[in-house]
Motif scaffolding. Structure first.
Motif, short mmCIF file in Angstrom:
data_model
loop_
_atom_site.label_atom_id
_atom_site.label_comp_id
_atom_site.label_asym_id
_atom_site.label_seq_id
_atom_site.Cartn_x
_atom_site.Cartn_y
_atom_site.Cartn_z
N GLY A 117 31.74 43.38 37.04
CA GLY A 117 31.91 42.89 35.68
C GLY A 117 31.34 43.79 34.60
O GLY A 117 31.27 43.39 33.44
N ALA B 190 34.73 36.34 35.91
CA ALA B 190 34.41 37.76 36.02
C ALA B 190 33.03 38.01 35.42
O ALA B 190 32.29 38.88 35.86
CB ALA B 190 35.46 38.60 35.30
N THR C 269 34.08 44.62 32.06
CA THR C 269 34.46 43.38 31.39
C THR C 269 33.42 43.00 30.35
O THR C 269 33.76 42.60 29.23
CB THR C 269 34.65 42.24 32.41
N ASN D 111 31.55 47.95 42.39
CA ASN D 111 32.89 47.84 41.83
C ASN D 111 33.26 46.37 41.73
O ASN D 111 33.01 45.59 42.65
CB ASN D 111 33.91 48.54 42.73
N GLY D 112 33.82 45.98 40.60
CA GLY D 112 34.24 44.59 40.41
C GLY D 112 33.12 43.65 40.01
O GLY D 112 33.32 42.44 39.96
N TYR E 38 39.71 36.16 34.00
CA TYR E 38 41.07 36.66 33.82
C TYR E 38 42.01 35.60 34.36
O TYR E 38 42.09 35.38 35.57
CB TYR E 38 41.26 37.98 34.58
#
Length: 74
Positions: free
Chosen positions: A45, A22, A48, A42-43, A16
């Protein structure tokens, strides 16, 4: 017989903006009847990756195919 991949992704990378990757080097091959679970913190990917495969984001690097046909970058 060799199973034909329904979905193949090769070395997908996505960021991003100028943020760190990511998605960094994801490859997978899904064949008929195969099940896949995406697990991670969390986070990590997960969303995404799904956005890339659905065409909502274009990968910065790498390719993927659907039913053996290349999916063009959007």
């Amino acid at each position: 017989p060799v199973a034909v991949s329904l979905l193949s992704a090769h070395n997908l990378r996505f960021a991003y903006g100028s943020a760190p990757w990511a998605i960094d080097g994801v490859s997978l091959d899904l064949t008929p009847g195969m099940r896949l679970a995406l697990l991670g913190a969390n986070g990590a990917g997960k969303s995404t990756l799904l956005h890339l495969l659905a065409g909502l984001h274009a990968p910065c690097h790498g390719t993927f195919e659907l039913d053996g046909e290349p999916v063009p970058a959007s």
